[in-house]
Design a protein around this motif. Structure first.
Motif, PDB file in Angstrom:
ATOM      1  N   PHE A   2       0.319  19.688  18.207  1.00  0.00           N
ATOM      2  CA  PHE A   2       1.430  18.770  17.994  1.00  0.00           C
ATOM      3  C   PHE A   2       1.349  17.534  18.892  1.00  0.00           C
ATOM      4  CE2 PHE A   2       2.903  23.014  16.754  1.00  0.00           C
ATOM      5  CZ  PHE A   2       3.192  22.753  15.426  1.00  0.00           C
ATOM      6  N   ASN A   3       0.265  17.404  19.651  1.00  0.00           N
ATOM      7  CA  ASN A   3       0.124  16.233  20.514  1.00  0.00           C
ATOM      8  C   ASN A   3      -0.836  15.200  19.926  1.00  0.00           C
ATOM      9  OD1 ASN A   3      -2.210  17.672  20.880  1.00  0.00           O
ATOM     10  ND2 ASN A   3      -2.229  17.534  23.106  1.00  0.00           N
ATOM     11  N   TRP A   4      -1.025  15.265  18.617  1.00  0.00           N
ATOM     12  CA  TRP A   4      -1.874  14.284  17.952  1.00  0.00           C
ATOM     13  C   TRP A   4      -1.206  12.915  18.007  1.00  0.00           C
ATOM     14  CZ3 TRP A   4      -5.063  15.608  13.063  1.00  0.00           C
ATOM     15  CH2 TRP A   4      -5.770  16.800  13.264  1.00  0.00           C
ATOM     16  N   LYS A   5      -2.044  11.880  18.102  1.00  0.00           N
ATOM     17  CA  LYS A   5      -1.547  10.511  18.028  1.00  0.00           C
ATOM     18  C   LYS A   5      -1.891   9.955  16.649  1.00  0.00           C
ATOM     19  CE  LYS A   5      -2.214   9.939  22.958  1.00  0.00           C
ATOM     20  NZ  LYS A   5      -3.046   9.407  24.007  1.00  0.00           N
ATOM     21  N   ASP A   8      -5.470   9.590  15.919  1.00  0.00           N
ATOM     22  CA  ASP A   8      -6.166  10.841  15.607  1.00  0.00           C
ATOM     23  C   ASP A   8      -6.035  11.169  14.128  1.00  0.00           C
ATOM     24  OD1 ASP A   8      -6.669  11.094  18.349  1.00  0.00           O
ATOM     25  OD2 ASP A   8      -4.832  12.242  18.666  1.00  0.00           O
ATOM     26  N   ARG A  67      -9.201  17.645  19.718  1.00  0.00           N
ATOM     27  CA  ARG A  67      -7.861  18.240  19.717  1.00  0.00           C
ATOM     28  C   ARG A  67      -7.880  19.507  18.868  1.00  0.00           C
ATOM     29  NH1 ARG A  67      -4.250  15.050  22.175  1.00  0.00           N
ATOM     30  NH2 ARG A  67      -4.578  12.800  22.200  1.00  0.00           N
ATOM     31  N   SER A  68      -6.926  20.374  19.109  1.00  0.00           N
ATOM     32  CA  SER A  68      -6.854  21.629  18.357  1.00  0.00           C
ATOM     33  C   SER A  68      -6.554  21.376  16.885  1.00  0.00           C
ATOM     34  CB  SER A  68      -5.787  22.543  18.959  1.00  0.00           C
ATOM     35  OG  SER A  68      -4.519  21.941  18.857  1.00  0.00           O
ATOM     36  N   ARG A 112     -11.118  25.080  25.415  1.00  0.00           N
ATOM     37  CA  ARG A 112      -9.978  24.160  25.374  1.00  0.00           C
ATOM     38  C   ARG A 112     -10.359  22.761  24.872  1.00  0.00           C
ATOM     39  NH1 ARG A 112      -5.417  25.493  28.906  1.00  0.00           N
ATOM     40  NH2 ARG A 112      -5.579  27.679  29.341  1.00  0.00           N
TER      41      ARG A 112
END
Length: 195
Positions: A2-5, A8, A67-68, A112
């Motif tokens: 949920f920390n995608w920009k 991304d 990113r995940s 990670r």
């Protein structure tokens, strides 16, 4: 996840479109090769030779975005676009995309999303090979093949995976980073520091 920009999301979408064209081209090329190999009883190997191509979004895009979820999402988006463009196998390739992206996702997640060495890229490619081969028993009817044929198919798929989704994707992403096009990503900054 949920920390995608926004950048991304755009990057994943852009490369998913690019890889969907590559994937569709590989389908038609594999069919052509299968026609040539069919009289020898080796038609399945036509797909195995090129199978690594269909894992490229699952290693190349995560290496850039880091990113995940990127491996699975890039594979699924590429598959969706490929189906829209007329992939003869239909919507089942979307499920294949999830399975093919799951292998690399596991490999990248264990560190990670920080380890993209050549060794780890090749390991991620091999993981895609393994998950897709297991799916072959469920969907592709691999039970009909002899043990010798299955071993041969797996070895060829593994080599293809490592070459296309491991080595080629690592080299291509590194070269792209050196152009400065990825300067807002970790990969682009790493390559600038190396220069």
């Amino acid at each position: 996840m949920f920390n995608w920009k926004l950048k991304d999301v755009i990057m994943v979408c852009l490369f998913s479109v690019i890889f969907s064209f590559i994937y569709l081209g590989a389908v038609y090329l594999a069919n052509f090769i299968a026609t040539i190999l069919a009289p020898l009883g080796l038609a399945p190997f036509a797909y195995e030779i090129l199978f690594g191509v269909w894992f490229m979004a699952a290693t190349f895009v995560p290496y850039i975005v880091q990113r995940s979820g990127v491996a699975i999402i890039a594979e699924v988006l590429s598959a969706v676009i490929e189906v829209i463009m007329g992939n003869m196998f239909g919507p089942i390739v979307i499920l294949s995309g999830i399975i093919q992206g799951a292998g690399p996702e596991i490999i990248f997640a264990k560190d990670r999303y920080k380890n993209y060495t050549m060794k780890n890229m090749c390991l991620a490619a091999f993981a895609a090979c393994v998950t897709s081969f297991i799916w072959g028993f469920v969907r592709g009817g691999f039970v009909k093949y002899s043990a010798t044929m299955l071993v041969g198919m797996f070895v060829v798929r593994a080599i293809s995976s490592i070459i296309f989704a491991g080595v080629i994707c690592k080299i291509a992403a590194d070269k792209l980073a050196k152009t400065g096009a990825l300067s807002s990503y970790t990969l682009g900054n790493q390559n600038n520091m190396e220069d």
